[in-house]
Design a protein around this motif. Structure first.
Motif, PDB file in Angstrom:
ATOM      1  N   LEU A   9      49.665 -16.786 -31.794  1.00 54.54           N
ATOM      2  CA  LEU A   9      49.697 -15.624 -30.902  1.00 54.54           C
ATOM      3  C   LEU A   9      50.113 -16.005 -29.478  1.00 54.54           C
ATOM      4  O   LEU A   9      49.575 -16.961 -28.914  1.00 54.54           O
ATOM      5  CB  LEU A   9      48.268 -15.063 -30.866  1.00 54.54           C
ATOM      6  CG  LEU A   9      47.975 -13.859 -30.006  1.00 54.54           C
ATOM      7  CD1 LEU A   9      48.409 -12.601 -30.717  1.00 54.54           C
ATOM      8  CD2 LEU A   9      46.489 -13.790 -29.690  1.00 54.54           C
ATOM      9  N   LYS A  13      56.959 -17.258 -29.377  1.00 53.90           N
ATOM     10  CA  LYS A  13      57.869 -17.314 -30.529  1.00 53.90           C
ATOM     11  C   LYS A  13      58.710 -16.046 -30.695  1.00 53.90           C
ATOM     12  O   LYS A  13      59.881 -16.131 -31.043  1.00 53.90           O
ATOM     13  CB  LYS A  13      57.119 -17.633 -31.828  1.00 53.90           C
ATOM     14  CG  LYS A  13      56.171 -16.535 -32.267  1.00 53.90           C
ATOM     15  CD  LYS A  13      55.495 -16.888 -33.565  1.00 53.90           C
ATOM     16  CE  LYS A  13      54.671 -15.716 -34.088  1.00 53.90           C
ATOM     17  NZ  LYS A  13      53.829 -15.011 -33.093  1.00 53.90           N
ATOM     18  N   ARG A  73      51.509  -2.486 -31.555  1.00 52.87           N
ATOM     19  CA  ARG A  73      51.275  -3.504 -30.509  1.00 52.87           C
ATOM     20  C   ARG A  73      49.875  -3.437 -29.918  1.00 52.87           C
ATOM     21  O   ARG A  73      49.540  -4.209 -29.016  1.00 52.87           O
ATOM     22  CB  ARG A  73      52.295  -3.355 -29.372  1.00 52.87           C
ATOM     23  CG  ARG A  73      53.731  -3.587 -29.790  1.00 52.87           C
ATOM     24  CD  ARG A  73      53.985  -4.999 -30.292  1.00 52.87           C
ATOM     25  NE  ARG A  73      55.108  -5.015 -31.217  1.00 52.87           N
ATOM     26  CZ  ARG A  73      55.319  -5.958 -32.137  1.00 52.87           C
ATOM     27  NH1 ARG A  73      54.493  -6.979 -32.244  1.00 52.87           N
ATOM     28  NH2 ARG A  73      56.342  -5.899 -32.946  1.00 52.87           N
ATOM     29  N   GLY A  78      46.464  -5.560 -34.006  1.00 50.15           N
ATOM     30  CA  GLY A  78      46.538  -7.019 -34.104  1.00 50.15           C
ATOM     31  C   GLY A  78      45.331  -7.597 -34.827  1.00 50.15           C
ATOM     32  O   GLY A  78      45.461  -8.486 -35.675  1.00 50.15           O
ATOM     33  N   ALA A  85      46.293  -9.907 -43.283  1.00 48.28           N
ATOM     34  CA  ALA A  85      47.213 -11.023 -43.539  1.00 48.28           C
ATOM     35  C   ALA A  85      46.519 -12.153 -44.294  1.00 48.28           C
ATOM     36  O   ALA A  85      47.179 -13.025 -44.853  1.00 48.28           O
ATOM     37  CB  ALA A  85      47.782 -11.546 -42.227  1.00 48.28           C
ATOM     38  N   GLN A  98      60.792  -9.943 -47.005  1.00 48.66           N
ATOM     39  CA  GLN A  98      61.108 -11.017 -46.052  1.00 48.66           C
ATOM     40  C   GLN A  98      62.167 -11.953 -46.620  1.00 48.66           C
ATOM     41  O   GLN A  98      63.099 -12.383 -45.928  1.00 48.66           O
ATOM     42  CB  GLN A  98      59.840 -11.815 -45.715  1.00 48.66           C
ATOM     43  CG  GLN A  98      58.782 -10.990 -45.006  1.00 48.66           C
ATOM     44  CD  GLN A  98      57.505 -11.789 -44.810  1.00 48.66           C
ATOM     45  OE1 GLN A  98      57.385 -12.594 -43.903  1.00 48.66           O
ATOM     46  NE2 GLN A  98      56.536 -11.569 -45.683  1.00 48.66           N
ATOM     47  N   ASP A 114      54.264 -18.203 -41.379  1.00 48.29           N
ATOM     48  CA  ASP A 114      54.484 -19.009 -42.588  1.00 48.29           C
ATOM     49  C   ASP A 114      55.957 -19.007 -42.976  1.00 48.29           C
ATOM     50  O   ASP A 114      56.288 -19.165 -44.139  1.00 48.29           O
ATOM     51  CB  ASP A 114      53.661 -18.436 -43.747  1.00 48.29           C
ATOM     52  CG  ASP A 114      54.102 -17.013 -44.107  1.00 48.29           C
ATOM     53  OD1 ASP A 114      54.730 -16.345 -43.243  1.00 48.29           O
ATOM     54  OD2 ASP A 114      53.834 -16.577 -45.242  1.00 48.29           O
ATOM     55  N   ILE A 115      56.835 -18.798 -42.003  1.00 50.21           N
ATOM     56  CA  ILE A 115      58.259 -18.694 -42.349  1.00 50.21           C
ATOM     57  C   ILE A 115      58.790 -20.062 -42.808  1.00 50.21           C
ATOM     58  O   ILE A 115      59.401 -20.172 -43.865  1.00 50.21           O
ATOM     59  CB  ILE A 115      59.095 -18.140 -41.166  1.00 50.21           C
ATOM     60  CG1 ILE A 115      58.484 -16.826 -40.660  1.00 50.21           C
ATOM     61  CG2 ILE A 115      60.547 -17.942 -41.584  1.00 50.21           C
ATOM     62  CD1 ILE A 115      58.325 -15.743 -41.693  1.00 50.21           C
TER      63      ILE A 115
HETATM   64  O1   DC Z   1      52.662 -12.336 -34.581  1.00 49.73           O
HETATM   65  P1   DC Z   1      51.734 -11.143 -34.554  1.00 49.73           P
HETATM   66  O2   DC Z   1      50.627 -11.236 -33.534  1.00 49.73           O
HETATM   67  O3   DC Z   1      52.480  -9.855 -34.469  1.00 49.73           O
HETATM   68  O4   DC Z   1      51.022 -11.152 -36.015  1.00 49.73           O
HETATM   69  C1   DC Z   1      49.971 -10.292 -36.343  1.00 49.73           C
HETATM   70  C2   DC Z   1      49.103 -10.946 -37.426  1.00 49.73           C
HETATM   71  O5   DC Z   1      49.861 -11.025 -38.638  1.00 49.73           O
HETATM   72  C3   DC Z   1      48.629 -12.355 -37.111  1.00 49.73           C
HETATM   73  O6   DC Z   1      47.232 -12.422 -36.919  1.00 49.73           O
HETATM   74  C4   DC Z   1      48.972 -13.177 -38.303  1.00 49.73           C
HETATM   75  C5   DC Z   1      49.682 -12.279 -39.243  1.00 49.73           C
HETATM   76  N1   DC Z   1      50.973 -12.821 -39.663  1.00 49.73           N
HETATM   77  C6   DC Z   1      50.987 -13.641 -40.758  1.00 49.73           C
HETATM   78  O7   DC Z   1      49.942 -13.935 -41.319  1.00 49.73           O
HETATM   79  N2   DC Z   1      52.169 -14.115 -41.243  1.00 49.73           N
HETATM   80  C7   DC Z   1      53.319 -13.817 -40.617  1.00 49.73           C
HETATM   81  N3   DC Z   1      54.469 -14.296 -41.118  1.00 49.73           N
HETATM   82  C8   DC Z   1      53.315 -13.008 -39.460  1.00 49.73           C
HETATM   83  C9   DC Z   1      52.115 -12.523 -38.987  1.00 49.73           C
END
Ligand code: DC
Length: 208
Positions: A9, A13, A73, A78, A85, A98, A114-115
């Protein structure tokens, strides 16, 4: 060219991924928005976030062309996003969308958690953007204050640590740098300097 950008967070990124997309002319997917939109759907439908099946149903039913950018947002979105998630069924429900984006013929850039590890283990470039918790909380606190939120810095710092521990501690696809990711610590970098560093990392990978 497939580019993966991960990090916690408020690491920067999202800003970096958007700037890379502009610089290299690639489509960009903010995958956090998918989890946030799922969270809003869960809240609106009064789904118990412990009900993985119902939450995954909400994820599958997402219309990504109709995401309410303002609502996703909020701090509420969040916090709920971080909970949904952690559910493997929700992550599985969002996988194909994705992956299809990542495989666009002209290339793509995705940012998330986790990309580099799960969605695009085969990415051409993997960036792991980080910064210390105090710096990230300060950035987030300034953003919220500018929006008129009276929240204290200490509360934002506590929330940042709580979110970090949930994102890194979950069993399924925890937040961590891929073994072959390049680390970019933005703690003491301006936005412009961080973007310039990210562009250099991608260019070096292209020339390698
Ligand atoms: O990046 P962000 O704050 O918008 O993401 C919100 C939530 O989503 C964050 O707590 C983790 C989750 N998330 C995730 O687990 N995997 C991702 N690829 C993107 C976000």
């Amino acid at each position: 060219m497939m580019i993966a950008v991960d990090g916690p967070l408020a690491s920067g990124k999202g800003t970096i991924a958007k700037a890379l997309a502009r610089h290299f002319g690639l489509p960009h997917l903010d995958t956090g928005a998918l989890y946030r939109a799922t969270a809003i759907a869960v809240i609106d439908a009064k789904i118990d976030p412990a009900d993985a099946g119902a939450a995954a149903g909400a994820a599958r039913a997402l219309d990504i062309t109709a995401i309410d950018e303002d609502r996703i947002r909020t701090a509420e979105a969040g916090a709920m996003a971080s909970r949904v998630a952690a559910l493997p069924a929700v992550r599985a429900a969002l996988y194909d969308l994705q992956r299809e984006f990542a495989l666009r013929p002209g290339g793509a850039i995705l940012d998330g958690r986790d990309i580099g590890t799960v969605i695009c283990p085969d990415a051409d470039v993997k960036l792991y953007v980080t910064a210390n918790a105090e710096t990230r909380a300060d950035r987030r606190w300034r953003e919220l204050t500018a929006q008129g939120d009276p929240i204290s810095y200490q509360t934002v710092l506590d929330q940042t640590r709580e979110r970090d521990s949930r994102d890194t501690g979950r069993a399924d696809a925890p937040l961590r740098p891929a073994d072959d990711a390049t680390l970019l610590d933005t703690s003491s970098l301006s936005i412009d300097a961080a973007i310039a560093a990210a562009i250099r990392i991608v260019e070096n990978a292209q020339n390698a």
